[in-house]
Write a protein that holds these residues in place. Structure first.
Motif, PDB file in Angstrom:
ATOM      1  N   VAL A  93       0.846  -1.180   0.000  1.00 55.78           N
ATOM      2  CA  VAL A  93       0.000   0.000   0.000  1.00 55.78           C
ATOM      3  C   VAL A  93       0.888   1.240   0.000  1.00 55.78           C
ATOM      4  O   VAL A  93       1.955   1.256   0.610  1.00 55.78           O
ATOM      5  CB  VAL A  93      -0.957  -0.026   1.214  1.00 55.78           C
ATOM      6  CG1 VAL A  93      -0.167   0.052   2.519  1.00 55.78           C
ATOM      7  CG2 VAL A  93      -1.975   1.071   1.132  1.00 55.78           C
ATOM      8  N   ARG A  94       0.469   2.198  -0.739  1.00 56.44           N
ATOM      9  CA  ARG A  94       1.168   3.472  -0.699  1.00 56.44           C
ATOM     10  C   ARG A  94       0.274   4.434   0.041  1.00 56.44           C
ATOM     11  O   ARG A  94      -0.879   4.653  -0.318  1.00 56.44           O
ATOM     12  CB  ARG A  94       1.413   3.981  -2.114  1.00 56.44           C
ATOM     13  CG  ARG A  94       2.058   5.341  -2.089  1.00 56.44           C
ATOM     14  CD  ARG A  94       2.497   5.805  -3.448  1.00 56.44           C
ATOM     15  NE  ARG A  94       3.295   7.009  -3.276  1.00 56.44           N
ATOM     16  CZ  ARG A  94       4.287   7.367  -4.064  1.00 56.44           C
ATOM     17  NH1 ARG A  94       4.595   6.598  -5.074  1.00 56.44           N
ATOM     18  NH2 ARG A  94       4.956   8.469  -3.846  1.00 56.44           N
ATOM     19  N   GLU A  95       0.823   4.973   1.096  1.00 55.23           N
ATOM     20  CA  GLU A  95      -0.001   5.885   1.885  1.00 55.23           C
ATOM     21  C   GLU A  95       0.545   7.286   1.769  1.00 55.23           C
ATOM     22  O   GLU A  95       1.638   7.582   2.230  1.00 55.23           O
ATOM     23  CB  GLU A  95      -0.051   5.435   3.351  1.00 55.23           C
ATOM     24  CG  GLU A  95      -1.070   4.340   3.537  1.00 55.23           C
ATOM     25  CD  GLU A  95      -0.915   3.621   4.863  1.00 55.23           C
ATOM     26  OE1 GLU A  95       0.215   3.561   5.378  1.00 55.23           O
ATOM     27  OE2 GLU A  95      -1.932   3.132   5.372  1.00 55.23           O
ATOM     28  N   ASP A  96      -0.192   8.099   1.077  1.00 54.07           N
ATOM     29  CA  ASP A  96       0.158   9.510   1.017  1.00 54.07           C
ATOM     30  C   ASP A  96      -0.791  10.242   1.923  1.00 54.07           C
ATOM     31  O   ASP A  96      -1.607   9.639   2.598  1.00 54.07           O
ATOM     32  CB  ASP A  96       0.060  10.024  -0.423  1.00 54.07           C
ATOM     33  CG  ASP A  96       1.248   9.535  -1.236  1.00 54.07           C
ATOM     34  OD1 ASP A  96       2.160   8.954  -0.610  1.00 54.07           O
ATOM     35  OD2 ASP A  96       1.251   9.705  -2.460  1.00 54.07           O
ATOM     36  N   ASP A  97      -0.669  11.541   1.926  1.00 55.09           N
ATOM     37  CA  ASP A  97      -1.525  12.335   2.795  1.00 55.09           C
ATOM     38  C   ASP A  97      -2.990  12.098   2.484  1.00 55.09           C
ATOM     39  O   ASP A  97      -3.802  11.926   3.361  1.00 55.09           O
ATOM     40  CB  ASP A  97      -1.206  13.839   2.622  1.00 55.09           C
ATOM     41  CG  ASP A  97       0.178  14.123   3.175  1.00 55.09           C
ATOM     42  OD1 ASP A  97       0.662  13.285   3.960  1.00 55.09           O
ATOM     43  OD2 ASP A  97       0.757  15.150   2.805  1.00 55.09           O
TER      44      ASP A  97
END
Lengths: 804, 198
Positions: free
Chosen positions: A102-106
């Motif tokens: 998973v890529r978690e950005d703001d």
């Protein structure tokens, strides 16, 4: 426990274990001199020993190695790769693992699939990964999983970040879907692969697990992991030994480690198609030479031919492009002729094949033989150039044969038909002469004999067909030990020839034999069985066994509907046949219903018009005629005339048949002059085609006679009628069909006030019609009326004479 | 890092044999990558039939470490013993990680007496076994060595006999006793029957 205590316990235990199992515990119980806690422990361990036989016997290392070791720095859940956090392992491939991350950005949380190579250090893997990255970044197709990113881990393992597809493998998704939907789905896959091929990318690992269907029902191709880029040196250096692949879905050349091309993907797509349609993979002989469909379901013959071409062991024999395969699937779905077989005339004719039914009305009885291009034969038209017997021939020679046949038979497509039958016969004669070269190759020879023979038959030269088809059957029976489907085909060919030679009893007998062979081989349910039912019904029809014919048509229809679907031309043909027999049996409502259904199907399949449309319209027209809906019948039959002239030319027997039917309409409308003109025109053409003595000609002669009777030109009509009866009795001595001319002649004689001459004809007509059509049939009753009239008149004559 | 420690391997082995607790860690870090490479090499070769001989792994590692790095180990059986310990560590760590991966999921708890392949069926017990072996080490070091060599490194009884100088019959007897003890111990930890008859 202390070491000393353990020492004490194990001495005791060791001694106990020396004894037979049933004596150990009693022995231990007697050691009362020992400390009770030592005894207790020894007792417990004795119990443990009894259960521990398999304990620890399988070394831990094995399972560790099997499942893939996790080591420090390994990519376990929670670990990070670049900006991505690993959620879990999705799967393992030949080169590495696929992780859900998973890529978690703001603002957003994006799930991705990350493919990580196992081997950090391998130059091959690195190259392959770089390659894959480049390939994928170049591909932008909605049915191919997208590449987002790439890089390498702390340990130097290259990775690719790809679109995460949530879905199920295409084969499980397809379970329970109708065939048409499966094919539609597969065609999207084909489009994606074709797209990749256009970008010089081959997949080389196409298999259900690599094709997921997402929530919207869109298939997505994953894992171009072993793709190579065509035409680049990097791709060209890949060899099979280092290429992981999935043997189940690999092409023969892939298994052999040969050079790979797009053709390899086409093979894998063929396997996929097989899997999706039958639920199984075909049996593949070692070496991958021969592929046999072994599905629990039997496929429509088109699909079998398509599979056969996609699964050719020789890449050069497969569809040259994915588009080619896709095109055939589309043609199959829309009921058009596929290209998987070479464009032989017999196959194409088969596609258009249909039955022509003599119209049966009391006043005007049309007999037009089924001259037909009756080469119906989905079975017979098995691939020729794709001949499996090919290894038996020098390749060049086989190609000669294929090229020859293609050239020979490829001319007879509708619209390209030569204007006269002479050139057809020319070509056939040349083909037959050329067969002499093939003496050493019985299978090829048998097949060619079958094709040429069937074509002769279809073109009305049964005498030329006979030796060819007989030899074909002989070869099949003797030299080849009778491979059931091919043997049955040869028997069927001969049966259909027998029918063309008016030997209907023999035809029925042969078709029954073929049915036996097929049912022993396939069981009851196979398309070939269905086709044979139809041919048997054709023969029964000609023997005037109407009810038996109807029953067999229904069996054939049942099977064709199931294998080919409702909207298939062969189904339509069968519906047309049923319509016709129903009409003959006086089931007017059935006849119209089935005829309408047949027309609907063909109009849907070929809105622009087609020989098959003409065929079903023809049946409809005849049904309308019999229902005396003459205005509608006229419109329909005029359309038949127009279509057939367009497709076959004026002189073709089918065009003649249509003209003749139009004559019937005019006659019933009372336009006797026009009717006579049309009948004469037909008759002249038939004489030119078949000779004056031929039964086809006889049928037109009959019609002409009837229209002359209607105009009260009895002297002209009588010799014609007698001629017809003669020909019919000669050519079909045992057939009850002779009731047509019998009845007509009786009617003529009665009209001519010669009841004593009419009576025996009328009586025989009744007898035969009763046998063929049943007692209640309008025709039987009508003949009965003639008999009564004759008797009445005869009685009247006697009475009158007595009175005078 | 591998290169830096290459030359230290003989020293490390000596230190390890003298009981230096740090030596074991450092040796493991040295041998890990080697074992890992070998293991995967073997796996890819033998993948087809899934029959991997664990002993082959040790032999291969031995050959690589000894020959490629020109170490002169007098007794290669000693190397087996060391490798067995290292493999034990790797496997137990592996099991811990696996358990961590599966946190949230349920491990099917096959009864101990039903377990055939402990590492595959009950990885949680591998961790317990590791602790139990520490206890056994204190009660009977020879038995602990035999279990490590046989269960973790997959050595045969004969190979163990050679490495330890014991007779094969003794190895067999000791193995059986150690198994009974460990089974009892693990069963107890599992909440099995009490070891005392009231």
């Amino acid at each position: 426990m202390s070491p000393e205590r353990w020492q004490e316990v194990q001495v005791l235990l060791g001694q106990a274990l020396e004894l037979a199992p049933d004596q150990r515990l009693p022995w231990l119980e007697r050691q009362t001199a020992r400390d009770s806690s030592v005894l207790n422990q020894a007792r417990a361990l004795l119990a443990a020993d009894a259960q521990a036989e398999e304990f620890l016997e399988i070394p831990a290392l094995g399972s560790w190695l099997d499942e893939g070791p996790i080591l420090p720095g390994d990519l376990v859940p929670g670990a990070r790769i670049g900006p991505y956090r690993i959620e879990r392992l999705l799967g393992r491939g030949g080169m590495g693992r696929v992780l859900l991350a998973v890529r978690e950005d703001d603002d957003f949380r994006q799930l991705v699939a990350i493919k990580v190579a196992d081997r950090a250090g391998s130059p091959n893997a690195l190259r392959r990964f770089r390659l894959e990255r480049q390939i994928l970044s170049d591909l932008d197709h909605r049915n191919i999983a997208k590449l987002y990113d790439g890089g390498s881990t702390d340990l130097g393992q290259p990775y690719l970040v790809m679109e995460h597809i949530e879905g199920q493998p295409i084969h499980t998704y397809c379970d329970g879907l109708p065939v048409a939907q499966r094919l539609a789905l597969l065609r999207k896959v084909l489009a994606a692969v074709a797209y990749a091929h256009r970008h010089l990318v081959v997949h080389l690992d196409l298999k259900p697990a690599n094709i997921l269907v997402d929530g919207d029902g869109e298939p997505k191709l994953l894992d171009f992991g072993i793709a190579k880029l065509l035409g680049t040196s990097a791709g060209a250096t890949l060899t099979t030994e280092e290429r992981p692949l999935t043997p189940d879905f690999a092409s023969p050349e892939q298994l052999r480690g040969e050079r790979l091309t797009t053709s390899s993907d086409i093979y894998s797509l063929g396997l996929l198609l097989h899997r999706l349609l039958t639920g199984t993979l075909p049996n593949r002989a070692p070496g991958g030479r021969k592929v046999e469909s072994a599905g629990p379901k039997r496929l429509a013959s088109d699909l079998e031919a398509i599979l056969g071409k996609a699964l050719e062991p020789d890449p050069g024999e497969r569809y040259p492009t994915v588009e080619g395969l896709d095109g055939d699937l589309e043609r199959h779905l829309t009921g058009r002729p596929i290209f998987a077989r070479p464009p032989t005339w017999s196959y194409r004719a088969g596609r258009f094949a249909h039955r022509h039914w003599p119209t049966l009305t009391l006043v005007a009885m049309l007999f037009l033989a089924t001259l037909g291009a009756a080469a119906t034969v989905s079975l017979q038209a098995r691939r020729i150039s794709a001949e499996r017997d090919r290894t038996e021939l020098a390749r060049a020679e086989a190609e000669d044969v294929a090229a020859f046949l293609t050239d020979l038979l490829g001319r007879f497509e509708p619209g390209e038909l030569p204007g006269t039958a002479f050139s057809v016969q020319d070509v056939l004669d040349r083909g037959t002469a050329a067969l002499g070269k093939l003496d050493d190759h019985p299978k090829v020879r048998a097949r060619l004999l079958g094709i040429l023979g069937s074509t002769y038959r279809a073109w009305g030269r049964p005498e030329a067909a006979a030796p060819l088809l007989e030899e074909a059957l002989e070869i099949r029976r003797r030299e080849l030990g009778g491979v059931p489907p091919e043997l049955a085909k040869a028997i069927n060919d001969l049966g259909r020839l027998a029918r063309a030679r008016s030997d209907f009893g023999k035809a029925a007998e042969l078709h029954r034999e073929a049915l036996d062979v097929l049912r022993r081989h396939y069981g009851k349910d196979h398309l070939a069985v269905g086709d044979t039912f139809v041919w048997l019904a054709d023969a029964l029809y000609d023997m005037a066994e109407m009810r038996a014919a109807l029953a067999n048509y229904h069996r054939g229809l049942d099977i064709r509907r199931r294998y080919l679907g409702k909207d298939h031309q062969a189904t339509a043909v069968c519906l047309g046949n049923i319509a016709k027999v129903s009409a003959d049996l006086g089931l007017a409502d059935d006849a119209l219903r089935y005829a309408h259904e047949a027309v609907e199907i063909t109009e849907k399949l070929w809105p622009e018009g087609h020989p098959a449309t003409a065929a079903s319209l023809n049946v409809l027209g005849q049904s309308l005629l019999e229902n005396r809906r003459l205005k509608e019948a006229e419109t329909v039959i005029q359309r038949v005339v127009e279509l057939r002239r367009r497709f076959f030319g004026r002189q073709h027997p089918r065009s003649i048949e249509a003209v003749n039917n139009l004559g019937l309409v005019y006659q019933q409308q009372g336009h006797l002059v026009e009717a006579e003109k049309l009948f004469r025109e037909s008759r002249a053409l038939l004489v030119a085609n078949f000779g004056a003595d031929h039964q086809n000609t006889a049928k037109a002669t009959h019609n002409l006679g009837v229209v002359l009777v209607a105009q009260n030109r009895l002297r002209e009509a009588e010799p014609l009628m007698r001629e017809v009866l003669d020909i019919m009795r000669r050519s079909q001595p045992d057939s009850d069909n002779v009731f047509y001319p019998l009845g007509a002649l009786a009617q003529l004689l009665l009209t001519d006030d010669r009841p004593e001459e009419a009576l025996p004809y009328a009586e025989e007509a009744v007898r035969r019609a009763r046998r063929a059509l049943g007692t209640d049939h309008a025709m039987t009753r009508r003949f009965g009326e003639i008999v009564k009239s004759c008797r009445r008149q005869l009685a009247g004559t006697v009475t009158t004479g007595g009175n005078e | 890092m591998e290169t830096r420690e290459k030359g230290d391997i003989t020293t490390l082995l000596g230190a390890w044999q003298r009981g230096d607790p740090q030596a074991s860690d450092r040796l493991a870090r040295l041998i890990y990558p080697e074992l890992r490479k070998i293991a995967r090499g073997l796996m890819s070769v033998e993948r087809a039939d899934h029959t991997l001989q664990p002993t082959a792994l040790i032999h291969e590692a031995y050959l690589r470490l000894v020959q490629q790095k020109r170490m002169l180990w007098q007794d290669r059986h000693q190397f087996f013993a060391i490798s067995a310990r290292i493999i034990q560590r790797i496997l137990v760590d592996h099991a811990r990680r696996r358990l961590a991966c599966k946190r949230g999921g349920r491990i099917e708890r096959v009864a101990l007496a039903e377990v055939r392949d402990l590492a595959a069926q009950r990885p949680d017990l591998l961790v317990e076994l590791d602790e139990a072996l520490d206890t056994l080490e204190k009660l009977d070091p020879t038995q602990a060595t035999i279990v490590r060599a046989k269960f973790f490194a997959g050595l045969t009884g004969v190979e163990i006999a050679r490495a330890t100088g014991l007779s094969p019959a003794t190895v067999k007897r000791q193995w059986r006793l150690a198994k009974a003890w460990l089974f009892h111990e693990l069963n107890h930890r599992e909440g099995g029957l009490p070891d005392r008859v009231p």
